[in-house]
Design a protein around this motif. Sequence first.
Motif, PDB file in Angstrom:
ATOM      1  N   ALA A   1       0.790  -1.197  -0.029  1.00 39.58           N
ATOM      2  CA  ALA A   1       0.054  -0.067  -0.075  1.00 39.58           C
ATOM      3  C   ALA A   1       0.790   1.142  -0.183  1.00 39.58           C
ATOM      4  CB  ALA A   1      -0.834   0.013   1.153  1.00 39.58           C
ATOM      5  N   HIS A   2       0.198   2.431  -0.437  1.00 40.67           N
ATOM      6  CA  HIS A   2       1.023   3.665  -0.320  1.00 40.67           C
ATOM      7  C   HIS A   2       0.511   4.371   0.847  1.00 40.67           C
ATOM      8  CE1 HIS A   2       2.718   7.513  -1.443  1.00 40.67           C
ATOM      9  NE2 HIS A   2       3.505   6.694  -2.447  1.00 40.67           N
ATOM     10  N   ALA A   3       1.473   5.012   1.391  1.00 43.61           N
ATOM     11  CA  ALA A   3       1.186   6.070   2.658  1.00 43.61           C
ATOM     12  C   ALA A   3       0.312   7.035   2.307  1.00 43.61           C
ATOM     13  CB  ALA A   3       2.615   6.554   3.086  1.00 43.61           C
ATOM     14  N   SER A   4       0.108   7.630   1.158  1.00 51.86           N
ATOM     15  CA  SER A   4      -0.843   8.874   0.946  1.00 51.86           C
ATOM     16  C   SER A   4      -2.256   8.239   0.751  1.00 51.86           C
ATOM     17  CB  SER A   4      -0.472   9.266  -0.382  1.00 51.86           C
ATOM     18  OG  SER A   4      -0.648   8.357  -1.461  1.00 51.86           O
ATOM     19  N   ARG A   5      -2.392   6.870   0.924  1.00 49.53           N
ATOM     20  CA  ARG A   5      -4.091   6.356   0.793  1.00 49.53           C
ATOM     21  C   ARG A   5      -4.048   5.612   1.976  1.00 49.53           C
ATOM     22  NH1 ARG A   5      -1.873   6.083  -4.381  1.00 49.53           N
ATOM     23  NH2 ARG A   5      -1.055   4.012  -3.996  1.00 49.53           N
ATOM     24  N   PRO A   6      -5.053   6.253   2.962  1.00 54.56           N
ATOM     25  CA  PRO A   6      -5.095   5.616   4.241  1.00 54.56           C
ATOM     26  C   PRO A   6      -5.998   4.092   4.085  1.00 54.56           C
ATOM     27  CG  PRO A   6      -5.736   7.789   4.635  1.00 54.56           C
ATOM     28  CD  PRO A   6      -5.436   7.593   2.987  1.00 54.56           C
ATOM     29  N   PRO A   7      -5.930   3.305   4.868  1.00 58.07           N
ATOM     30  CA  PRO A   7      -6.552   2.042   4.890  1.00 58.07           C
ATOM     31  C   PRO A   7      -8.144   2.173   4.972  1.00 58.07           C
ATOM     32  CG  PRO A   7      -5.445   2.069   6.953  1.00 58.07           C
ATOM     33  CD  PRO A   7      -4.950   3.153   6.283  1.00 58.07           C
ATOM     34  N   GLU A   8      -8.983   1.427   4.689  1.00 59.35           N
ATOM     35  CA  GLU A   8     -10.414   1.517   4.863  1.00 59.35           C
ATOM     36  C   GLU A   8     -10.556   1.585   6.226  1.00 59.35           C
ATOM     37  OE1 GLU A   8     -14.392  -0.579   3.458  1.00 59.35           O
ATOM     38  OE2 GLU A   8     -12.702  -1.561   2.973  1.00 59.35           O
ATOM     39  N   GLY A   9     -11.848   2.733   6.593  1.00 57.01           N
ATOM     40  CA  GLY A   9     -12.150   2.844   8.078  1.00 57.01           C
ATOM     41  C   GLY A   9     -11.014   3.768   8.801  1.00 57.01           C
TER      42      GLY A   9
END
Length: 555
Positions: free
Chosen positions: A335-343
């Motif tokens: 994953a990329h740090a600029s895209r937070p995980p769901e929720g």
Amino acid sequence: MKSRLTASHPLAQVWLAALWMALLANWPLWTRLQSVPEIHGVRGLVFTAAFAGMVTVATAALLSLLAWPRVIRPLLVVLLLSAGALAHFIGSYGIVFDPTMVVNLVQTDVHESRDLLSWRLLASIALLGALPAWWLLRQPAAPAQRPARRAGFNVLSFVLAIAAMLLLALSMFADLSSTMRNHKTLRYMITPLNGVYALSAAALRGQAAPSGPPAVVGADAHLLPRAQGAKPPLLLLVVGETARAMNFSLNGYAQPTNPELAALPVVSFRQVASCGTSTAASLPCMFSPLGRDAFADAKGPQENLLDVLQRAGLAVLWLDNQSGCKGLCDRVPNAHASRPPEGAPPLPDRLCDGDECLDEALLHGLDRRIAALDAQQLARGLVLVMHQMGSHGPAYFKRSPPELKRFQPECRSNALQQCPPEQVVNAYDNSIVATDRLLARSIAWLQTQAGRFDPGLLYVSDHGESLGENGLFLHGMPYAMAPREQTQVPLIMWLPEGGGLAASLEPGCLTRLSKAAASHDNLFHTAMGWVGARADAYKAEWDLLAGCRRRPASG
């Protein structure tokens, strides 16, 4: 009717363009030559003039064979514009343009490219490239000529150029051979021949590389039995970017760049050599079991540390805050740090500017990311990789938040050569302070996981950086001629004193070992030994922990 060699003639355009690029677009080369101690004074001027003649006729020779009306003009436009850009980067940062630099260029994302843009770059392209290209495009079409006759003139031009180059080389052979032998970087500064060579070599390597999936590494990967009641390992592997060991106060640097790590029980290795001088070269190499020398000779892609650990049964997660994992994480969760995980809540504005984030964003929503991994694998252990933006230049000032800018004034430009040297160093050192805080906060997070895992942290940078020493900036020099600023990197370990791994090591052994030489060659095997994974690719002699393991008591 005999054809005249006017400005509209393809061969005339070839020689004029070759002369322009050799004399003007190579100004960094002529400047560097004047600093070579072996050739100075009148002798140096004569050598420089003769060498300029060689560059001119060599460029003309190459282009003469392509001097066809529908081919040469577009080709010259591209070469002129490229020469203007190369003149800026070579002159401003002291870089060289070789096949590795082509790979770096291809793999650079838009954010990294944006940091390299400046008015000086645009001016160089305009004056050295666009201006002669504009003149060239205004010339009338060449008069019609039979193909055989044109081909004959092209070959004649090529032969004459080669003959002139040989005569010039023989006339200064002693100085030429000595200079090229003792100052190898000069050969990569010859514009546009350096670009033609680098692009051709990179393309040939790409064509020669076998297609298909990567070769399997560690097909027999497995986990060693864990002692009754022992917790599964959690290794947080932080891959630094552009951090050089000499600017870490943990390693004796005068400026306090590691204020938070200095208060923690970490072990800093002081003599660590990188695999390469760029991310594209170092990252695949440091995750390979082969070591730098064997990796350079490897044929085709191979699986890496992440594949082997996942095959052994561990959960693996790659988090990126840069331009990608260079293929390393393609077969594991990433994953990329600029895209937070769901929720997870959105990233705070202080951490991100558009899609570009400070490294602290890597810790945002981390528990949610881990909870989404396979539960059975997590029960065996977790290897979490964080790939930093770190100290990526030239815009070092962007890599640290306002509250961590301890060293002032700092250079706030990407035109590093325009800033006083101490301001460049201050901006770079502030980025190291930001890495220091990331590592300290990572350790604090790891301590919260101690009830479930046996945690630990391993930090190592991919390569170093030049900050103006000997006229060099940034990185990417050919390894054989790269300065130590680009090849000596930090390596830091943290193990909680009450953890299972720490208890298995001889007290004080790692501290003693940290004074010995190490390299990226150790990373694969140390990580394997750290989490208790084994495979035929594992070498205990390259595992930094192996020599510190307690020997079982004899009965």
